[in-house]
Write an enzyme that holds these catalytic residues in place. Structure first.
Site, PDB file in Angstrom:
ATOM      1  N   ASP A 291       0.823  -1.207   0.000  1.00 45.80           N
ATOM      2  CA  ASP A 291       0.000   0.000   0.000  1.00 45.80           C
ATOM      3  C   ASP A 291       0.858   1.258   0.000  1.00 45.80           C
ATOM      4  O   ASP A 291       0.341   2.356  -0.178  1.00 45.80           O
ATOM      5  CB  ASP A 291      -0.955   0.012   1.207  1.00 45.80           C
TER       6      ASP A 291
ATOM      7  N   ASP B  24     -10.901  -6.894  11.196  1.00 46.18           N
ATOM      8  CA  ASP B  24     -10.716  -8.336  11.294  1.00 46.18           C
ATOM      9  C   ASP B  24     -11.691  -8.962  12.295  1.00 46.18           C
ATOM     10  O   ASP B  24     -12.320  -9.976  11.994  1.00 46.18           O
ATOM     11  CB  ASP B  24      -9.260  -8.671  11.657  1.00 46.18           C
TER      12      ASP B  24
END
Ligand SMILES: *[C@@H]1O[C@H](CO)[C@@H](O)[C@H](O)[C@H]1NC(C)=O
Ligand SMILES: CC(=O)N[C@H]1CO[C@H](CO)[C@@H](O)[C@@H]1O
Length: 737
Positions: free
Chosen positions: A140, A447
């Protein structure tokens, strides 16, 4: 064979020490009830001093009791799981599924490329058929240096993987392996010593090349001309604004892609998804979803593993451990994911900034009893189908076996081209990605929420915690980093509680009550700040006015208080030692407990509320200062790092000083005052004890305020502010209220 089919691939056993634990839990809860009785029957009369403090303490005690009850859900029944990897190989060696491994990195400065490559190399070298293994690096940061390091790592892997297999080396992260060989060199024979020197030389060359490029701040023309992939950066303007960069660095199907021994290599793919400033990229969850789509087009492994870029594999057989659960004939088809614990490589002996030890060695074993392990974002094996949104179904079972790809072979360029569009930033518009498919968006702990929604779709999850740890990462090495990490976690968890995904309503009827409580234990982290703040200030402040808020030492009511305090602490001490910690480590853990609750959780709580009131900007702008070079030296010596002026430190120092001032004032008044000293101690003993404990636990902070000269001491601005705040609070409380 028929007989053997019935032997399961994994086994579940109950953890030891249950009876003792349950006895202590029940007795503590009796103690808690007695404390309530005392609080209710002894409320100071209206107009009497301390009535208000009494009420607040009682409220704090009610909260503590509730939260304590919640945490017991994670301890009541704990289980362990063992796998039988030999049975797996015997039955399924030729049918093992394809595995796609995702490594996520976001910033080449904070996460140095060489560290990331060690993680990549460690997972490339898994003891698993290479033609079924693919490794994807999501960058990223969109950094040329990371890409360059990746190319170098691919070259080095051609030597490293055969070396690992030849000598069965462990661990398979080169850096960690070389450190481990430095300490014991008896185990190798002549031949290996030669090979070791060779491979080490290659590694050092690679590290030097990567290091040079990073230090120079550019990639040489020579390198650029050799690899066409760099041309992708021509149109690159910044890490927030660039097209998709996707390169298949090693194509596992290519007959020329072989290691030095002529064996197949795992597929290796570099991905920097498209980024545009006006389109939200959803952080790691966005990266993961892009990886899920891209990998489905390239290798389409049925099993996905994701690891953080600092979490190298410390056990080359971990995939097989996970498969023992997922391929078990009896129960495997119900299991969606297998989570491994997060362990750390660079903890000091006494864990100054605490670790996740108790969570992963105790509580997760309790959650596992409900088949309800949390997905914690790293070191987790998922079925591709479930992560893509599949509901559990008894009829339509999920198969975890290798399937040969049908259809014509596509050339690598076409494959790259078709995959690229899957990582474009508009791909997800008007799709279920980020909602029902892939990782969920919009929460700092995407998550946990993703794991919960999988469980609410009817799937089970499993916790696998073998003695030899499967993944090792890096723990924070400064106090501020540790506190900020906990702030992020507790803030994300509190957002879950307040959102439509709260376990209370979202999980209602879908997962068991114990399982819900297990989630609440983490979801309510941040809420603990208030009770802890009350308890760490009010009793000390009331010392100033000599108002007692606890029973006298001669009263019978002291017994439940004493019992709860002693039993609770002995239990946590024993638990900590039992998980392999040291006594001093436990003490440090208690300090971090206090610091997290009074800063990380408090700031997380306030930020969440501010967020819900519609203000987008965080109330506190907190910046982690770049650490200077002696920081790691102090870390190794276990000296707490207070350098940097964060509002968190002001809060900590104010609380510590407040207790110190109250105690000093009280001592002076008690010894010179008219009231008999003995009588004072008699009525105030618990309050004095609490204040003294708070002072002792804060010793490192006073040191950082007044004694230390190094750069890790508390900055004088923080010192002045906190002295003023604490002094002001004491004076107000003594004379004005
Ligand atoms: C990591 O693996 C090595 C073997 O290579 C083992 O000796 C060590 O104990 C493992 N580390 C942990 C924390 O389990
Ligand atoms: C004690 C220990 O192993 N500390 C290490 C933690 O990780 C940092 C960064 O890799 C090292 O510099 C420390 O030496």
């Amino acid at each position: 064979m028929g007989e053997k089919r019935h032997l399961p691939l994994f086994e579940t056993t109950k953890a030891k020490g249950k009876v003792l634990y349950r006895f202590s839990a029940v007795s503590v809860s009796v103690g808690i009830c007695l404390i309530w009785v005392y609080r209710v029957t002894h409320i100071p009369k209206a107009g009497e001093d301390g009535r208000f403090g009494w009420m607040l303490l009682f409220a704090a005690e009610l909260w503590f009791a509730f939260y304590w009850f919640v945490t017991q859900a994670l301890r009541w029944s704990r289980i362990n799981r063992q796998t039988f990897k030999d049975r797996l190989s015997e039955r399924y060696e030729n049918e093992l599924p394809g595995v796609d491994i995702f490594v996520c990195t976001a910033d080449p400065i904070i996460e140095p490329p060489i560290m990331v490559m060690n993680t990549v190399l460690s997972v490339m070298a898994y003891d698993y058929p290479a033609e079924k293994l693919s490794v994807y690096l999501s960058d990223d940061g969109g950094s040329e240096f990371t890409y360059y390091a990746f190319l170098e790592a691919a070259e080095f892997a051609k030597h490293w993987i055969p070396y690992c297999k030849k000598y069965s080396v462990e661990p398979r992260s080169p850096a960690a392996y070389f450190v481990s060989t430095a300490s014991d060199d008896q185990s190798q024979n002549q031949k290996q010593t030669g090979d070791l020197a060779l491979i080490k030389k290659l590694y050092e060359d690679m590290a030097a090349k990567i290091g040079n490029a990073v230090n120079l701040g550019r990639i040489s023309e020579e390198v650029r001309s050799k690899h066409k992939g760099f041309s992708r950066w021509y149109s690159y303007s910044s890490k927030r604004d660039h097209e998709t960069i996707l390169q298949i660095v090693i194509d596992g199907r290519d007959p020329n892609a072989r290691d030095v021994e002529g064996c197949v290599l795992p597929t290796l793919v570099y991905l920097a998804r498209e980024k545009r400033p006006q389109i939200h990229h959803n952080f790691k969850a966005g990266a993961m979803n892009a990886l899920i789509r891209v990998s489905s087009n390239i290798s389409n492994g049925k099993l996905l593993l994701n690891v953080d870029c600092d979490m190298y594999s410390n056990n080359s057989k971990a995939i097989r451990d996970a498969l023992c659960f997922l391929m078990d004939e009896e129960q495997g088809h119900e299991i969606a994911y297998v989570q491994f614990p997060q362990n750390f490589d660079n903890l000091t002996k006494n864990e100054l900034y605490a670790s996740l030890r108790v969570y992963f060695e105790v509580e997760f074993h309790g959650l596992d009893n409900y088949w309800g392990t949390l997905y914690v974002g790293s070191g987790c094996f998922h079925r591709r189908e479930t992560l893509c949104g599949k509901k559990f179904s008894k009829v339509n079972k999920s198969e975890m076996k290798w399937e040969d790809k049908k259809g014509e072979e596509i050339g690598i360029h076409e494959l790259e081209e078709s995959s690229r569009s899957l990582a474009s930033c508009t791909y997800e518009e008007n799709t279920q990605w980020g909602k029902e498919m892939g990782l969920k968006y919009g929460c700092p702990v995407e998550d946990v929420i993703t794991g919960l929604s999988i469980q609410c779709r009817g799937w089970k999850s499993v916790y696998c915690n073998p003695t030899r740890k499967a993944f090792l990462g890096l723990a924070p090495t400064t106090l501020l980093q540790a506190l900020l990490q906990h702030k992020r976690w507790s803030e994300g968890n509190l957002q879950i509680t307040l959102s439509k995904y709260s376990v209370v309503w979202y999980g209602h009827g879908k997962i068991s009550l114990g399982h819900q409580l297990g989630y609440l234990r983490y979801n309510l982290w941040a809420t603990n700040c208030w009770a802890t703040l009350i308890y760490s200030t009010l009793p000390s402040l009331y010392l100033l006015r000599r108002t007692s808020l606890f029973p006298q030492i001669s009263s019978r009511w002291i017994i439940p208080f004493a019992y709860v305090i002693i039993a609770k602490n002995i239990e946590s001490f024993v638990e900590y030692l039992w998980c392999g910690g040291t006594s001093l480590g436990w003490w440090n853990d208690q300090r971090m407990w206090l610091y997290e609750r009074t800063t990380s959780y408090l700031f997380a709580f306030i930020d969440t509320i501010v967020h819900y009131l519609g203000y987008t900007d965080s109330a506190f702008v907190i910046t982690a200062k770049v650490a200077d070079e002696d920081v790691s030296e102090r870390y190794e010596k276990e000296i707490m790092e207070f350098g940097g002026s964060s509002p968190m430190f002001t809060v900590l120092a104010t609380l510590a000083l407040l207790n110190l001032y109250c105690f000093a004032w009280f001592l002076k008044a008690a010894t010179t005052g008219t009231k008999g000293v003995a009588e004072v101690y008699e009525t105030m003993s618990l309050q004095i004890l609490l204040c003294v404990v708070l002072i002792v636990i804060n010793l490192p902070l006073y040191e950082a305020l007044y004694l230390r000269k190094d750069k890790g001491k508390l900055p004088s601005s923080v010192a002045f502010k906190s002295m003023a705040f604490a002094g002001f609070a004491c004076i107000c409380f003594k004379f004005l209220c």
